[in-house]
Design a protein around this motif. Structure first.
Motif, PDB file in Angstrom:
ATOM      1  N   ARG A 246      13.407   1.815  -4.122  1.00  0.00           N
ATOM      2  CA  ARG A 246      12.357   2.745  -3.695  1.00  0.00           C
ATOM      3  C   ARG A 246      11.019   2.410  -4.342  1.00  0.00           C
ATOM      4  NH1 ARG A 246      14.157   7.262  -1.019  1.00  0.00           N
ATOM      5  NH2 ARG A 246      16.369   7.768  -1.177  1.00  0.00           N
ATOM      6  N   THR A 247      11.058   1.951  -5.592  1.00  0.00           N
ATOM      7  CA  THR A 247       9.829   1.708  -6.347  1.00  0.00           C
ATOM      8  C   THR A 247       9.192   0.367  -6.011  1.00  0.00           C
ATOM      9  OG1 THR A 247      10.624   3.074  -8.173  1.00  0.00           O
ATOM     10  CG2 THR A 247       8.848   1.514  -8.659  1.00  0.00           C
ATOM     11  N   PHE A 248       9.983  -0.703  -5.965  1.00  0.00           N
ATOM     12  CA  PHE A 248       9.413  -2.045  -5.811  1.00  0.00           C
ATOM     13  C   PHE A 248       9.474  -2.586  -4.381  1.00  0.00           C
ATOM     14  CE2 PHE A 248      10.368  -1.735 -10.362  1.00  0.00           C
ATOM     15  CZ  PHE A 248       9.140  -2.124 -10.887  1.00  0.00           C
ATOM     16  N   LEU A 249      10.339  -2.025  -3.544  1.00  0.00           N
ATOM     17  CA  LEU A 249      10.337  -2.391  -2.128  1.00  0.00           C
ATOM     18  C   LEU A 249       9.602  -1.336  -1.310  1.00  0.00           C
ATOM     19  CD1 LEU A 249      13.984  -3.745  -1.721  1.00  0.00           C
ATOM     20  CD2 LEU A 249      11.894  -4.987  -2.318  1.00  0.00           C
ATOM     21  N   CYS A 250       9.447  -0.156  -1.882  1.00  0.00           N
ATOM     22  CA  CYS A 250       8.585   0.906  -1.363  1.00  0.00           C
ATOM     23  C   CYS A 250       9.216   1.711  -0.230  1.00  0.00           C
ATOM     24  CB  CYS A 250       7.236   0.352  -0.901  1.00  0.00           C
ATOM     25  SG  CYS A 250       6.357  -0.570  -2.178  1.00  0.00           S
ATOM     26  N   GLU A 251       9.205   3.013  -0.424  1.00  0.00           N
ATOM     27  CA  GLU A 251       9.730   3.915   0.604  1.00  0.00           C
ATOM     28  C   GLU A 251       8.941   3.790   1.903  1.00  0.00           C
ATOM     29  OE1 GLU A 251      11.308   7.845  -0.479  1.00  0.00           O
ATOM     30  OE2 GLU A 251      10.501   7.474  -2.487  1.00  0.00           O
ATOM     31  N   SER A 265      11.393  -3.507   5.545  1.00  0.00           N
ATOM     32  CA  SER A 265      10.644  -4.557   6.237  1.00  0.00           C
ATOM     33  C   SER A 265       9.291  -4.673   5.557  1.00  0.00           C
ATOM     34  CB  SER A 265      10.483  -4.214   7.717  1.00  0.00           C
ATOM     35  OG  SER A 265       9.823  -5.272   8.396  1.00  0.00           O
ATOM     36  N   ILE A 266       9.087  -5.772   4.826  1.00  0.00           N
ATOM     37  CA  ILE A 266       7.909  -5.922   3.969  1.00  0.00           C
ATOM     38  C   ILE A 266       6.972  -6.969   4.561  1.00  0.00           C
ATOM     39  CG2 ILE A 266       7.110  -6.505   1.647  1.00  0.00           C
ATOM     40  CD1 ILE A 266       9.832  -5.602   0.611  1.00  0.00           C
ATOM     41  N   PRO A 267       5.735  -6.586   4.855  1.00  0.00           N
ATOM     42  CA  PRO A 267       4.787  -7.533   5.450  1.00  0.00           C
ATOM     43  C   PRO A 267       4.137  -8.427   4.402  1.00  0.00           C
ATOM     44  CG  PRO A 267       3.736  -5.407   5.180  1.00  0.00           C
ATOM     45  CD  PRO A 267       5.171  -5.233   4.727  1.00  0.00           C
ATOM     46  N   SER A 268       3.587  -9.523   4.885  1.00  0.00           N
ATOM     47  CA  SER A 268       2.830 -10.415   4.008  1.00  0.00           C
ATOM     48  C   SER A 268       1.593  -9.705   3.497  1.00  0.00           C
ATOM     49  CB  SER A 268       2.427 -11.672   4.779  1.00  0.00           C
ATOM     50  OG  SER A 268       1.472 -12.418   4.044  1.00  0.00           O
ATOM     51  N   HIS A 269       1.316  -9.886   2.195  1.00  0.00           N
ATOM     52  CA  HIS A 269       0.090  -9.359   1.593  1.00  0.00           C
ATOM     53  C   HIS A 269      -0.908 -10.487   1.334  1.00  0.00           C
ATOM     54  CE1 HIS A 269       1.708  -5.300  -0.171  1.00  0.00           C
ATOM     55  NE2 HIS A 269       2.189  -5.551   1.032  1.00  0.00           N
ATOM     56  N   ARG A 270      -0.481 -11.711   1.557  1.00  0.00           N
ATOM     57  CA  ARG A 270      -1.336 -12.847   1.161  1.00  0.00           C
ATOM     58  C   ARG A 270      -2.636 -12.884   1.952  1.00  0.00           C
ATOM     59  NH1 ARG A 270       0.709 -19.063   1.213  1.00  0.00           N
ATOM     60  NH2 ARG A 270       2.195 -18.227  -0.296  1.00  0.00           N
ATOM     61  N   SER A 271      -2.554 -12.609   3.242  1.00  0.00           N
ATOM     62  CA  SER A 271      -3.748 -12.715   4.079  1.00  0.00           C
ATOM     63  C   SER A 271      -4.621 -11.464   4.021  1.00  0.00           C
ATOM     64  CB  SER A 271      -3.335 -12.976   5.533  1.00  0.00           C
ATOM     65  OG  SER A 271      -2.504 -11.928   6.011  1.00  0.00           O
ATOM     66  N   ASN A 272      -4.139 -10.416   3.353  1.00  0.00           N
ATOM     67  CA  ASN A 272      -4.907  -9.179   3.247  1.00  0.00           C
ATOM     68  C   ASN A 272      -4.797  -8.661   1.827  1.00  0.00           C
ATOM     69  OD1 ASN A 272      -6.192  -6.731   3.511  1.00  0.00           O
ATOM     70  ND2 ASN A 272      -5.085  -6.093   5.342  1.00  0.00           N
ATOM     71  N   THR A 273      -5.711  -9.093   0.995  1.00  0.00           N
ATOM     72  CA  THR A 273      -5.647  -8.741  -0.424  1.00  0.00           C
ATOM     73  C   THR A 273      -5.927  -7.262  -0.677  1.00  0.00           C
ATOM     74  OG1 THR A 273      -7.967  -9.408  -0.666  1.00  0.00           O
ATOM     75  CG2 THR A 273      -6.287 -11.062  -1.161  1.00  0.00           C
ATOM     76  N   VAL A 275      -4.414  -4.812   0.792  1.00  0.00           N
ATOM     77  CA  VAL A 275      -3.229  -4.001   1.053  1.00  0.00           C
ATOM     78  C   VAL A 275      -2.668  -3.500  -0.270  1.00  0.00           C
ATOM     79  CG1 VAL A 275      -0.864  -4.036   1.939  1.00  0.00           C
ATOM     80  CG2 VAL A 275      -2.679  -5.225   3.161  1.00  0.00           C
ATOM     81  N   PRO A 276      -2.412  -2.206  -0.412  1.00  0.00           N
ATOM     82  CA  PRO A 276      -1.821  -1.695  -1.660  1.00  0.00           C
ATOM     83  C   PRO A 276      -0.396  -2.177  -1.846  1.00  0.00           C
ATOM     84  CG  PRO A 276      -1.852   0.022   0.001  1.00  0.00           C
ATOM     85  CD  PRO A 276      -2.618  -1.132   0.587  1.00  0.00           C
ATOM     86  N   PHE A 277       0.069  -2.150  -3.079  1.00  0.00           N
ATOM     87  CA  PHE A 277       1.425  -2.622  -3.374  1.00  0.00           C
ATOM     88  C   PHE A 277       2.446  -1.871  -2.512  1.00  0.00           C
ATOM     89  CE2 PHE A 277       5.388  -2.782  -5.825  1.00  0.00           C
ATOM     90  CZ  PHE A 277       5.459  -4.140  -6.133  1.00  0.00           C
ATOM     91  N   CYS A 278       2.302  -0.570  -2.409  1.00  0.00           N
ATOM     92  CA  CYS A 278       3.117   0.250  -1.514  1.00  0.00           C
ATOM     93  C   CYS A 278       2.189   0.958  -0.532  1.00  0.00           C
ATOM     94  CB  CYS A 278       3.932   1.301  -2.289  1.00  0.00           C
ATOM     95  SG  CYS A 278       5.358   0.641  -3.174  1.00  0.00           S
TER      96      CYS A 278
END
Length: 279
Positions: A246-251, A265-273, A275-278
């Motif tokens: 829940r904490t690191f993969l995010c609810e 289902s976790i999207p890429s954050h590389r192309s959008n800096t 984007v918040p961690f969760c």
């Protein structure tokens, strides 16, 4: 995964058998359809000429899985409904890169369901890994070491507030204590479409626990070039798997929960800096 044994008949064995047989029927039907289409001759005045069926072999990985489960009373601990969650994702994305933390009685099944893709297993117990390799030499497995312990889970959970543990980048250069930076090189060389966290051992205080595996799965998902990574965590009825997923993969990234299995289902954050961690 390797400890999840059942010595007597279990209904799950029958359900898994039906599941694999159904997959076999679909593959053979698709192969038969393709072969008959290619063999059809132009229609004559007195009607079409019946197509001649072609002999099509089933994939070796599927053949091995069918034989294994048909001759064993040992079945995976995941239920039919839990397995079906991952199977549906594989149906959409395979052939793909599929990383599984743990090598167990369900491994031939996962390899078969990702036929044509690359399925890699990371196993903590070297002796067990060699035993499985002897029976299933085509499974791609590697020995993995873990530096965490379940007894330290509370202290590790507090790292969520540390900038070094939320920064997206190459996990091998991470300064976060949760990051698994010394896994086999294949882990870092590929971008994974699916990751299953069903290991390492986590049911007693001196066990490695899945804190690092869950965290690292989430970070490599965020660091991929584009697209999304499906991450599955089993045994979420336990405190570590529940809290860390829940904490690191995010609810906010949770797509589905079935029994003791969660699908994120976790999207890429590389192309959008930005984007918040969760979410």
């Amino acid at each position: 995964m390797k400890h999840k044994l059942q010595g007597s008949f279990n209904p799950k064995h029958l359900l898994l058998g039906f599941f694999l047989l159904g997959l076999l029927v679909i593959i053979l039907r698709s192969s038969y359809s393709s072969s008959t289409d290619s063999l059809k001759s132009p229609a004559k005045s007195d009607g079409p000429t019946p197509a001649t069926p072609a002999c099509v072999k089933i994939p070796p990985s599927l053949a091995a899985a069918v034989i294994h489960y048909a001759t064993s009373n040992v079945t995976p601990q995941q239920t039919f409904k839990e397995i079906s969650v991952t199977a549906r994702a594989l149906d959409k994305r395979s052939p793909c890169n599929f990383l599984v933390f743990g090598l167990g009685h369900d491994s031939p099944m996962w390899s078969a369901l990702n036929h044509g893709g690359r399925t890699v297993f990371l196993e903590e117990d070297a002796a067990w890994m060699e035993k499985v390799r002897a029976r299933f030499p085509d499974l791609e497995s590697y020995h993995a070491n873990y530096h965490t312990r379940v007894r330290d889970a509370d202290d590790l959970m507090a790292l969520r507030s540390k900038p070094e543990c939320t920064e997206v980048g190459d996990v091998r250069s991470s300064e976060c204590r949760l990051a698994l930076i010394d896994l086999p090189s294949v882990f870092y060389e590929l971008e994974w479409d699916l990751i299953m966290v069903d290991a390492p051992t986590g049911y007693f205080v001196d066990a490695p626990g899945r804190m690092g595996a869950i965290y690292t799965a989430g970070m490599v998902a965020r660091a991929r070039r584009e697209g999304e990574t499906d991450v599955f965590v089993h045994d979420v009825d336990r405190a570590v798997e529940d809290k860390f997923s829940r904490t690191f993969l995010c609810e906010g990234y949770l797509k589905e929960q079935e029994g003791r299995l969660r699908h994120f289902s976790i999207p890429s954050h590389r192309s959008n800096t930005g984007v918040p961690f969760c979410p």
